[in-house]
Write a protein that holds these residues in place. Structure first.
Motif, PDB file in Angstrom:
ATOM      1  N   GLN A 101      -2.384  11.597  -4.850  1.00 54.85           N
ATOM      2  CA  GLN A 101      -1.985  10.068  -5.036  1.00 54.85           C
ATOM      3  C   GLN A 101      -0.601   9.792  -4.516  1.00 54.85           C
ATOM      4  O   GLN A 101      -0.382   8.727  -3.751  1.00 54.85           O
ATOM      5  CB  GLN A 101      -1.942   9.630  -6.470  1.00 54.85           C
ATOM      6  CG  GLN A 101      -1.533   8.110  -6.828  1.00 54.85           C
ATOM      7  CD  GLN A 101      -1.485   7.700  -8.114  1.00 54.85           C
ATOM      8  OE1 GLN A 101      -1.740   8.499  -8.951  1.00 54.85           O
ATOM      9  NE2 GLN A 101      -0.793   6.459  -8.442  1.00 54.85           N
ATOM     10  N   GLU A 105       0.050   7.589  -0.971  1.00 52.79           N
ATOM     11  CA  GLU A 105       0.938   6.269  -0.853  1.00 52.79           C
ATOM     12  C   GLU A 105       2.260   6.485  -0.183  1.00 52.79           C
ATOM     13  O   GLU A 105       2.817   5.431   0.337  1.00 52.79           O
ATOM     14  CB  GLU A 105       1.595   6.059  -2.524  1.00 52.79           C
ATOM     15  CG  GLU A 105       0.328   5.572  -3.146  1.00 52.79           C
ATOM     16  CD  GLU A 105       0.582   5.591  -4.874  1.00 52.79           C
ATOM     17  OE1 GLU A 105       1.841   5.940  -4.989  1.00 52.79           O
ATOM     18  OE2 GLU A 105      -0.335   5.104  -5.575  1.00 52.79           O
ATOM     19  N   THR A 223      -6.854   5.914  -9.680  1.00 51.77           N
ATOM     20  CA  THR A 223      -5.721   5.206  -9.051  1.00 51.77           C
ATOM     21  C   THR A 223      -5.525   5.285  -7.662  1.00 51.77           C
ATOM     22  O   THR A 223      -5.499   4.339  -6.633  1.00 51.77           O
ATOM     23  CB  THR A 223      -4.713   5.566  -9.769  1.00 51.77           C
ATOM     24  OG1 THR A 223      -4.917   5.356 -11.317  1.00 51.77           O
ATOM     25  CG2 THR A 223      -3.364   4.401  -9.404  1.00 51.77           C
ATOM     26  N   TYR A 227      -6.345   2.366  -4.626  1.00 50.41           N
ATOM     27  CA  TYR A 227      -4.908   2.073  -3.531  1.00 50.41           C
ATOM     28  C   TYR A 227      -5.874   2.395  -2.255  1.00 50.41           C
ATOM     29  O   TYR A 227      -5.449   1.185  -1.417  1.00 50.41           O
ATOM     30  CB  TYR A 227      -4.168   2.987  -3.981  1.00 50.41           C
ATOM     31  CG  TYR A 227      -3.142   3.058  -2.630  1.00 50.41           C
ATOM     32  CD1 TYR A 227      -2.261   2.192  -2.340  1.00 50.41           C
ATOM     33  CD2 TYR A 227      -3.082   4.036  -1.545  1.00 50.41           C
ATOM     34  CE1 TYR A 227      -1.313   2.169  -1.411  1.00 50.41           C
ATOM     35  CE2 TYR A 227      -2.385   4.247  -0.568  1.00 50.41           C
ATOM     36  CZ  TYR A 227      -1.481   3.224  -0.494  1.00 50.41           C
ATOM     37  OH  TYR A 227      -0.504   3.477   0.654  1.00 50.41           O
TER      38      TYR A 227
END
Length: 323
Positions: A101, A105, A223, A227
Protein backbone atom coordinates in the motif's frame (compact mmCIF):
# COMPACT_ATOMS: atom_id res chain seq x y z
CA UNK A 1 15.46 18.89 44.98
CA UNK A 2 16.26 21.02 41.92
CA UNK A 3 19.81 19.68 41.91
CA UNK A 4 18.50 16.12 42.08
CA UNK A 5 16.12 16.68 39.16
CA UNK A 6 18.92 18.28 37.16
CA UNK A 7 21.21 15.30 37.79
CA UNK A 8 18.50 12.83 36.85
CA UNK A 9 17.75 14.78 33.69
CA UNK A 10 21.44 14.99 32.79
CA UNK A 11 21.83 11.25 33.41
CA UNK A 12 18.79 10.46 31.28
CA UNK A 13 20.04 12.68 28.46
CA UNK A 14 23.52 11.15 28.62
CA UNK A 15 22.07 7.65 28.61
CA UNK A 16 19.93 8.50 25.59
CA UNK A 17 22.92 9.87 23.66
CA UNK A 18 25.01 6.83 24.61
CA UNK A 19 22.25 4.53 23.41
CA UNK A 20 22.06 6.35 20.08
CA UNK A 21 25.84 6.19 19.61
CA UNK A 22 25.97 2.47 20.41
CA UNK A 23 22.95 1.86 18.19
CA UNK A 24 24.56 3.62 15.23
CA UNK A 25 27.91 1.88 15.70
CA UNK A 26 26.26 -1.54 15.92
CA UNK A 27 23.92 -0.72 13.04
CA UNK A 28 26.71 0.49 10.75
CA UNK A 29 29.55 -1.83 11.70
CA UNK A 30 28.31 -4.57 14.02
CA UNK A 31 28.29 -8.27 13.07
CA UNK A 32 24.94 -9.87 12.37
CA UNK A 33 24.77 -11.65 15.73
CA UNK A 34 24.66 -8.23 17.44
CA UNK A 35 21.95 -6.90 15.11
CA UNK A 36 18.93 -8.78 16.40
CA UNK A 37 17.24 -5.52 17.40
CA UNK A 38 18.47 -3.32 14.56
CA UNK A 39 18.09 -4.62 11.00
CA UNK A 40 20.32 -2.22 9.10
CA UNK A 41 21.85 -3.94 6.05
CA UNK A 42 22.41 -1.36 3.30
CA UNK A 43 24.09 -3.86 0.96
CA UNK A 44 22.26 -7.17 0.84
CA UNK A 45 20.08 -9.26 -1.45
CA UNK A 46 16.90 -7.94 -3.06
CA UNK A 47 18.32 -4.83 -4.81
CA UNK A 48 15.66 -2.65 -3.18
CA UNK A 49 17.79 0.49 -3.50
CA UNK A 50 18.41 -0.02 -7.22
CA UNK A 51 14.73 -0.72 -7.84
CA UNK A 52 13.36 2.28 -5.96
CA UNK A 53 16.00 4.58 -7.44
CA UNK A 54 15.05 3.47 -10.94
CA UNK A 55 11.34 3.85 -10.16
CA UNK A 56 11.87 7.56 -9.50
CA UNK A 57 12.81 8.21 -13.13
CA UNK A 58 11.36 5.23 -15.06
CA UNK A 59 8.40 7.18 -16.40
CA UNK A 60 5.11 5.71 -17.56
CA UNK A 61 4.75 1.92 -17.68
CA UNK A 62 1.87 -0.23 -18.86
CA UNK A 63 2.16 -2.95 -16.21
CA UNK A 64 3.33 -2.53 -12.62
CA UNK A 65 4.12 -5.65 -10.57
CA UNK A 66 3.92 -5.61 -6.77
CA UNK A 67 4.56 -8.15 -4.05
CA UNK A 68 7.31 -10.00 -2.22
CA UNK A 69 10.37 -11.84 -3.57
CA UNK A 70 7.90 -13.94 -5.56
CA UNK A 71 7.29 -10.73 -7.51
CA UNK A 72 10.82 -9.44 -8.08
CA UNK A 73 12.17 -12.94 -8.74
CA UNK A 74 9.17 -14.26 -10.68
CA UNK A 75 8.17 -11.61 -13.25
CA UNK A 76 10.93 -10.88 -15.75
CA UNK A 77 10.41 -7.41 -17.21
CA UNK A 78 12.57 -8.36 -20.22
CA UNK A 79 10.00 -11.00 -21.21
CA UNK A 80 7.19 -8.45 -20.90
CA UNK A 81 9.19 -6.07 -23.09
CA UNK A 82 9.67 -8.79 -25.70
CA UNK A 83 5.88 -8.94 -25.93
CA UNK A 84 5.62 -5.19 -26.44
CA UNK A 85 4.58 -4.43 -22.86
CA UNK A 86 6.58 -1.94 -20.81
CA UNK A 87 6.60 -3.27 -17.26
CA UNK A 88 8.19 -2.33 -13.96
CA UNK A 89 8.67 -4.65 -10.99
CA UNK A 90 8.10 -2.99 -7.61
CA UNK A 91 8.48 -6.15 -5.53
CA UNK A 92 10.62 -6.00 -2.38
CA UNK A 93 11.84 -8.38 0.31
CA UNK A 94 8.92 -10.06 2.14
CA UNK A 95 6.64 -7.20 1.09
CA UNK A 96 3.33 -7.44 2.93
CA UNK A 97 0.14 -5.57 1.96
CA UNK A 98 1.05 -2.81 4.43
CA UNK A 99 4.26 -2.05 2.52
CA UNK A 100 2.59 -2.65 -0.85
CA UNK A 101 0.00 0.00 0.00
CA UNK A 102 2.79 2.42 0.91
CA UNK A 103 4.79 1.76 -2.26
CA UNK A 104 1.77 2.00 -4.55
CA UNK A 105 0.83 5.34 -3.03
CA UNK A 106 4.42 6.52 -3.54
CA UNK A 107 4.92 5.35 -7.12
CA UNK A 108 1.63 4.91 -9.01
CA UNK A 109 1.48 8.65 -9.75
CA UNK A 110 5.04 8.50 -11.11
CA UNK A 111 4.76 5.28 -13.10
CA UNK A 112 1.13 5.76 -14.25
CA UNK A 113 0.44 2.05 -14.89
CA UNK A 114 -2.61 0.86 -16.80
CA UNK A 115 -2.49 -2.50 -15.00
CA UNK A 116 -1.17 -3.67 -11.64
CA UNK A 117 -0.33 -7.33 -11.16
CA UNK A 118 -0.23 -8.01 -7.42
CA UNK A 119 1.50 -11.26 -6.55
CA UNK A 120 -0.53 -12.33 -3.52
CA UNK A 121 1.75 -14.82 -1.75
CA UNK A 122 -0.37 -15.98 1.24
CA UNK A 123 2.55 -15.97 3.69
CA UNK A 124 2.83 -12.20 3.45
CA UNK A 125 -0.73 -11.78 4.74
CA UNK A 126 0.09 -13.77 7.87
CA UNK A 127 3.18 -11.86 9.13
CA UNK A 128 3.78 -8.45 10.73
CA UNK A 129 5.90 -6.99 7.89
CA UNK A 130 8.81 -5.86 10.08
CA UNK A 131 11.41 -7.41 7.75
CA UNK A 132 9.92 -5.60 4.77
CA UNK A 133 9.66 -2.33 6.70
CA UNK A 134 13.30 -2.44 7.82
CA UNK A 135 14.38 -3.26 4.26
CA UNK A 136 12.62 -0.13 3.02
CA UNK A 137 14.06 1.96 5.87
CA UNK A 138 17.58 0.75 5.18
CA UNK A 139 17.61 0.93 1.40
CA UNK A 140 14.74 3.20 0.44
CA UNK A 141 16.33 6.50 1.37
CA UNK A 142 13.01 7.85 2.68
CA UNK A 143 12.71 7.20 6.43
CA UNK A 144 10.66 10.39 6.84
CA UNK A 145 7.89 8.97 4.64
CA UNK A 146 7.96 5.74 6.64
CA UNK A 147 7.52 7.37 10.06
CA UNK A 148 3.83 6.51 10.20
CA UNK A 149 4.43 2.84 9.40
CA UNK A 150 7.15 2.67 12.04
CA UNK A 151 4.79 4.09 14.67
CA UNK A 152 2.04 1.66 13.65
CA UNK A 153 4.46 -1.29 13.80
CA UNK A 154 5.42 -0.29 17.37
CA UNK A 155 8.40 -2.63 17.30
CA UNK A 156 11.80 -2.22 18.96
CA UNK A 157 13.45 -3.48 15.77
CA UNK A 158 11.52 -0.97 13.65
CA UNK A 159 12.28 1.94 16.01
CA UNK A 160 16.00 1.12 16.19
CA UNK A 161 16.32 0.66 12.44
CA UNK A 162 14.40 3.90 11.90
CA UNK A 163 16.85 5.86 14.09
CA UNK A 164 19.91 4.42 12.34
CA UNK A 165 18.33 5.04 8.93
CA UNK A 166 17.54 8.66 9.81
CA UNK A 167 21.14 9.24 10.78
CA UNK A 168 22.46 7.45 7.69
CA UNK A 169 20.20 9.15 5.14
CA UNK A 170 19.32 12.53 6.66
CA UNK A 171 22.05 13.44 9.17
CA UNK A 172 25.17 12.05 7.50
CA UNK A 173 23.50 12.33 4.07
CA UNK A 174 25.07 9.09 2.86
CA UNK A 175 23.99 7.02 -0.12
CA UNK A 176 24.23 3.38 -1.20
CA UNK A 177 26.29 2.15 -4.11
CA UNK A 178 24.55 -1.09 -4.95
CA UNK A 179 26.35 -3.25 -7.50
CA UNK A 180 24.44 -4.98 -10.28
CA UNK A 181 25.49 -8.35 -8.90
CA UNK A 182 25.09 -9.33 -5.25
CA UNK A 183 25.88 -12.95 -4.49
CA UNK A 184 23.89 -15.11 -6.91
CA UNK A 185 21.59 -12.24 -7.92
CA UNK A 186 21.81 -9.89 -10.90
CA UNK A 187 19.65 -6.78 -11.11
CA UNK A 188 17.81 -6.33 -14.40
CA UNK A 189 16.54 -2.95 -15.57
CA UNK A 190 12.87 -2.71 -14.73
CA UNK A 191 13.15 -4.12 -11.21
CA UNK A 192 13.57 -7.86 -11.88
CA UNK A 193 16.28 -9.87 -10.11
CA UNK A 194 17.68 -12.86 -11.98
CA UNK A 195 19.20 -15.55 -9.79
CA UNK A 196 22.01 -17.75 -11.03
CA UNK A 197 20.41 -20.98 -12.18
CA UNK A 198 20.19 -23.58 -9.45
CA UNK A 199 17.84 -26.31 -8.39
CA UNK A 200 16.27 -27.17 -5.04
CA UNK A 201 18.35 -29.18 -2.62
CA UNK A 202 16.76 -31.94 -0.60
CA UNK A 203 15.11 -30.23 2.34
CA UNK A 204 12.58 -31.08 4.99
CA UNK A 205 9.07 -30.58 3.58
CA UNK A 206 7.32 -27.47 4.93
CA UNK A 207 5.15 -28.11 7.96
CA UNK A 208 1.45 -28.29 7.23
CA UNK A 209 -0.74 -25.62 8.72
CA UNK A 210 -3.35 -22.95 8.23
CA UNK A 211 -2.39 -19.51 6.99
CA UNK A 212 -4.23 -17.09 9.24
CA UNK A 213 -4.37 -13.66 7.63
CA UNK A 214 -3.78 -10.71 9.97
CA UNK A 215 -6.50 -8.08 10.21
CA UNK A 216 -4.07 -5.20 9.64
CA UNK A 217 -2.83 -6.84 6.45
CA UNK A 218 -6.36 -7.45 5.18
CA UNK A 219 -7.27 -3.81 5.85
CA UNK A 220 -4.14 -2.56 4.03
CA UNK A 221 -4.91 -4.90 1.12
CA UNK A 222 -8.43 -3.59 0.61
CA UNK A 223 -7.32 0.02 1.13
CA UNK A 224 -4.68 -0.38 -1.58
CA UNK A 225 -7.18 -1.94 -3.98
CA UNK A 226 -9.60 0.93 -3.43
CA UNK A 227 -6.78 3.42 -4.04
CA UNK A 228 -5.86 1.74 -7.34
CA UNK A 229 -9.49 1.69 -8.45
CA UNK A 230 -9.76 5.40 -7.65
CA UNK A 231 -6.69 5.99 -9.83
CA UNK A 232 -8.30 4.10 -12.70
CA UNK A 233 -5.84 1.21 -12.60
CA UNK A 234 -6.95 -2.31 -13.50
CA UNK A 235 -5.87 -4.88 -10.91
CA UNK A 236 -5.12 -8.56 -11.29
CA UNK A 237 -4.34 -10.74 -8.30
CA UNK A 238 -1.94 -13.55 -9.14
CA UNK A 239 -0.39 -16.38 -7.20
CA UNK A 240 2.81 -17.38 -8.92
CA UNK A 241 3.47 -21.12 -8.56
CA UNK A 242 5.39 -22.73 -5.74
CA UNK A 243 6.34 -26.40 -5.58
CA UNK A 244 3.43 -28.82 -5.33
CA UNK A 245 4.50 -30.07 -1.91
CA UNK A 246 4.72 -26.51 -0.60
CA UNK A 247 1.25 -25.61 -1.86
CA UNK A 248 -0.07 -28.88 -0.42
CA UNK A 249 1.16 -27.79 3.02
CA UNK A 250 -1.50 -25.04 3.10
CA UNK A 251 -4.41 -26.69 4.89
CA UNK A 252 -6.82 -23.86 4.10
CA UNK A 253 -5.98 -23.26 0.44
CA UNK A 254 -9.70 -23.19 -0.46
CA UNK A 255 -10.28 -20.39 2.06
CA UNK A 256 -7.30 -18.49 0.66
CA UNK A 257 -8.68 -18.74 -2.88
CA UNK A 258 -12.13 -17.68 -1.68
CA UNK A 259 -10.64 -14.63 0.06
CA UNK A 260 -8.89 -13.37 -3.06
CA UNK A 261 -11.79 -14.27 -5.36
CA UNK A 262 -14.15 -12.23 -3.18
CA UNK A 263 -12.41 -9.02 -4.27
CA UNK A 264 -13.13 -9.86 -7.89
CA UNK A 265 -16.77 -10.54 -7.03
CA UNK A 266 -16.95 -7.17 -5.27
CA UNK A 267 -15.47 -5.37 -8.27
CA UNK A 268 -12.24 -4.35 -6.53
CA UNK A 269 -10.08 -6.48 -8.83
CA UNK A 270 -10.50 -7.58 -12.43
CA UNK A 271 -9.29 -11.13 -11.94
CA UNK A 272 -7.61 -13.68 -9.70
CA UNK A 273 -5.38 -16.41 -11.12
CA UNK A 274 -3.77 -19.12 -9.00
CA UNK A 275 -0.96 -20.72 -10.98
CA UNK A 276 -0.54 -23.45 -8.40
CA UNK A 277 -3.48 -24.94 -10.29
CA UNK A 278 -3.17 -23.34 -13.71
CA UNK A 279 0.49 -24.31 -14.08
CA UNK A 280 0.40 -27.60 -12.20
CA UNK A 281 0.89 -29.73 -15.31
CA UNK A 282 3.66 -27.49 -16.69
CA UNK A 283 5.89 -26.88 -13.68
CA UNK A 284 8.41 -29.42 -12.39
CA UNK A 285 9.34 -29.24 -8.71
CA UNK A 286 12.89 -30.41 -9.39
CA UNK A 287 13.65 -28.38 -12.53
CA UNK A 288 11.70 -25.11 -12.28
CA UNK A 289 12.45 -23.92 -8.71
CA UNK A 290 15.55 -23.11 -6.67
CA UNK A 291 13.81 -23.77 -3.34
CA UNK A 292 10.34 -24.90 -2.30
CA UNK A 293 8.58 -21.67 -3.29
CA UNK A 294 10.82 -19.58 -5.58
CA UNK A 295 11.04 -20.11 -9.32
CA UNK A 296 14.44 -20.42 -10.94
CA UNK A 297 14.97 -18.79 -14.34
CA UNK A 298 13.66 -21.88 -16.15
CA UNK A 299 10.46 -21.62 -14.16
CA UNK A 300 10.25 -17.85 -14.63
CA UNK A 301 10.27 -18.27 -18.41
CA UNK A 302 7.55 -20.93 -18.29
CA UNK A 303 5.37 -18.98 -15.86
CA UNK A 304 5.72 -15.66 -17.67
CA UNK A 305 4.89 -17.29 -21.00
CA UNK A 306 1.66 -18.68 -19.52
CA UNK A 307 0.85 -15.38 -17.82
CA UNK A 308 1.28 -13.41 -21.03
CA UNK A 309 -1.15 -15.71 -22.83
CA UNK A 310 -3.91 -14.50 -20.53
CA UNK A 311 -5.85 -11.36 -21.32
CA UNK A 312 -4.91 -9.72 -18.03
CA UNK A 313 -1.74 -8.16 -19.43
CA UNK A 314 -2.95 -7.69 -22.99
CA UNK A 315 -2.84 -3.95 -22.48
CA UNK A 316 -3.01 -2.79 -26.05
CA UNK A 317 -6.05 -4.87 -26.97
CA UNK A 318 -7.83 -3.62 -23.87
CA UNK A 319 -7.04 -0.03 -24.82
CA UNK A 320 -8.32 -0.58 -28.34
CA UNK A 321 -11.54 -2.15 -27.08
CA UNK A 322 -12.13 0.79 -24.76
CA UNK A 323 -11.99 3.34 -27.60
Amino acid sequence: MKRFIAKVSLFAFGSFLSYIVVLVVVGFYGPDYLKKNVQFHPISFGHTHSRLSEAETAGKVEVLIAGSSHAFRGYDTRIFNEHGIRAFNLGTINQTPIQTQFLLEQYVAKLKPDVVIWDVWPNTFAIDGIESLTDLLTKGGMPNQLTGLVMEANSVVAYNTYVVSQIYWNVLNLDITETGKIGMDTYVKGGFVERKLEFPKKTTPPASGRKIFREDQKIAFETALRYLNKEGVQIFLVQSPCTKRHWASFENSDEIDAFFSSFVERGLAKGYLNYNYLAASEMNDSLDFYDTHHLNQNGVKKFNKMLLQHDLVNVRERKAAAR
